[in-house]
Design a protein around this motif. Structure first.
Motif, PDB file in Angstrom:
ATOM      1  N   UNK A 131      25.944   9.369  -1.542  1.00 30.68           N
ATOM      2  CA  UNK A 131      27.055   8.460  -1.261  1.00 30.68           C
ATOM      3  C   UNK A 131      26.617   7.592  -0.091  1.00 30.68           C
ATOM      4  N   UNK A 132      26.279   6.327  -0.308  1.00 29.15           N
ATOM      5  CA  UNK A 132      25.670   5.504   0.739  1.00 29.15           C
ATOM      6  C   UNK A 132      26.632   5.104   1.855  1.00 29.15           C
ATOM      7  N   UNK A 133      26.155   5.246   3.090  1.00 24.07           N
ATOM      8  CA  UNK A 133      26.853   4.726   4.245  1.00 24.07           C
ATOM      9  C   UNK A 133      28.147   5.415   4.606  1.00 24.07           C
ATOM     10  N   UNK A 134      28.379   6.627   4.122  1.00 27.13           N
ATOM     11  CA  UNK A 134      29.642   7.321   4.381  1.00 27.13           C
ATOM     12  C   UNK A 134      29.358   8.692   4.985  1.00 27.13           C
ATOM     13  N   UNK A 135      29.830   8.912   6.193  1.00 28.98           N
ATOM     14  CA  UNK A 135      29.671  10.218   6.832  1.00 28.98           C
ATOM     15  C   UNK A 135      30.885  11.113   6.563  1.00 28.98           C
ATOM     16  N   UNK A 136      32.102  10.531   6.628  1.00 29.82           N
ATOM     17  CA  UNK A 136      33.317  11.267   6.313  1.00 29.82           C
ATOM     18  C   UNK A 136      33.797  10.815   4.937  1.00 29.82           C
ATOM     19  N   UNK A 137      33.729  11.682   3.974  1.00 30.91           N
ATOM     20  CA  UNK A 137      34.042  11.320   2.596  1.00 30.91           C
ATOM     21  C   UNK A 137      35.546  11.324   2.353  1.00 30.91           C
ATOM     22  N   UNK A 138      36.032  10.467   1.444  1.00 30.65           N
ATOM     23  CA  UNK A 138      37.428  10.540   1.020  1.00 30.65           C
ATOM     24  C   UNK A 138      37.676  11.844   0.272  1.00 30.65           C
ATOM     25  N   UNK A 139      38.944  12.267   0.144  1.00 31.74           N
ATOM     26  CA  UNK A 139      39.255  13.613  -0.364  1.00 31.74           C
ATOM     27  C   UNK A 139      38.580  14.007  -1.673  1.00 31.74           C
ATOM     28  N   UNK A 140      38.647  13.156  -2.692  1.00 35.75           N
ATOM     29  CA  UNK A 140      38.082  13.548  -3.984  1.00 35.75           C
ATOM     30  C   UNK A 140      36.572  13.713  -3.914  1.00 35.75           C
ATOM     31  N   UNK A 141      35.900  12.839  -3.176  1.00 31.83           N
ATOM     32  CA  UNK A 141      34.453  12.965  -3.052  1.00 31.83           C
ATOM     33  C   UNK A 141      34.056  14.099  -2.120  1.00 31.83           C
ATOM     34  N   UNK A 142      34.898  14.406  -1.139  1.00 30.33           N
ATOM     35  CA  UNK A 142      34.621  15.550  -0.261  1.00 30.33           C
ATOM     36  C   UNK A 142      34.609  16.846  -1.068  1.00 30.33           C
ATOM     37  N   UNK A 143      35.538  16.958  -2.002  1.00 31.78           N
ATOM     38  CA  UNK A 143      35.576  18.131  -2.874  1.00 31.78           C
ATOM     39  C   UNK A 143      34.319  18.201  -3.730  1.00 31.78           C
ATOM     40  N   UNK A 144      33.896  17.052  -4.273  1.00 36.95           N
ATOM     41  CA  UNK A 144      32.692  17.021  -5.090  1.00 36.95           C
ATOM     42  C   UNK A 144      31.445  17.356  -4.288  1.00 36.95           C
ATOM     43  N   UNK A 145      31.360  16.866  -3.051  1.00 37.37           N
ATOM     44  CA  UNK A 145      30.200  17.124  -2.207  1.00 37.37           C
ATOM     45  C   UNK A 145      30.085  18.610  -1.861  1.00 37.37           C
ATOM     46  N   UNK A 146      31.222  19.215  -1.477  1.00 34.17           N
ATOM     47  CA  UNK A 146      31.202  20.641  -1.166  1.00 34.17           C
ATOM     48  C   UNK A 146      30.862  21.486  -2.375  1.00 34.17           C
TER      49      UNK A 146
END
Length: 216
Positions: A131-146
């Motif tokens: 995910x380019x240029x993003x350190x704090x992900x939005x909720x849906x992508x944060x779930x996917x990253x974890x």
């Protein structure tokens, strides 16, 4: 003889430069497309993929291996939703779509990829989250990253005694072309199969393993 590599997944931002980099590096590249306008790429074998269908995922692997009989490497690019909004403002349709592309499609294609490599008896599966240029992900992508991180660690452990190799890649760099080149060099210059390694790329560091390597 040139090696055959399959590059698939829903991260369109990284897929094109990565495909071009491997093609220029002398690999026979096979990729997938979910929309008709994606299929017209010069010198690239593109296979249609219905990301919601387990049968389509199986067909991708059968078709990809049919030209040479084997796949040296399979690269799966995990998607990011680009839904940048608070969770309470996210619609049910957006949540269902995110589950489809982040969970279902990824699991279907990973399952078939691992089945193919196991049957083949060799090969490497590279799982990439970008995910380019993003350190704090939005909720849906944060779930996917974890979920991505947890899944890859689990695969490292469950398949550490198998003949196939699995590795993970993480980055939020904005230099997409440089990141594609980094992935290419990591794979192309590898002297022997490596299993259980997480590669983290940033603009400041060339290579950083996260201490998750499992020795065989």
């Amino acid at each position: 003889m040139e090696q055959t590599i399959l590059i698939t997944g829903q991260n369109k931002l990284l897929k094109e430069p990565l495909t071009n980099t491997f093609r220029k590096g002398g690999y026979h590249v096979t990729t997938t497309y979910t929309e008709k306008n994606e299929a017209k790429k010069k010198d690239v074998h593109a296979i249609p993929w219905n990301m919601r269908s387990p049968l389509s995922a199986k067909n991708v692997l059968l078709t990809a291996a049919s030209t040479t009989g084997s796949l040296a490497e399979i690269i799966i690019l995990f998607p990011w939703t680009q839904i940048i909004k608070p969770l309470h403002e996210t619609s049910s349709a957006e949540i269902e779509w995110a589950v489809d592309i982040q969970l279902k499609s990824s699991l279907f294609i990973i399952k078939e990829s691992m089945h193919h490599l196991q049957k083949q008896g060799t090969g490497t599966l590279s799982l990439v989250y970008y995910v380019p240029g993003v350190e704090i992900l939005p909720p849906l992508d944060a779930l996917g990253s974890g979920g991505f991180t947890g899944l890859v660690k689990s695969l490292f452990a469950f398949y550490q005694n198998e003949k196939i190799s699995i590795n993970g890649y993480l980055s939020s760099t904005t230099e997409t072309g440089d990141y594609a080149e980094y992935i290419f060099k990591t794979i192309d210059e590898r002297p022997k199969p490596v299993h259980g390694k997480f590669y983290k790329y940033s603009d400041k560091t060339v290579l950083s393993a996260l201490g998750l390597s499992i020795k065989r």
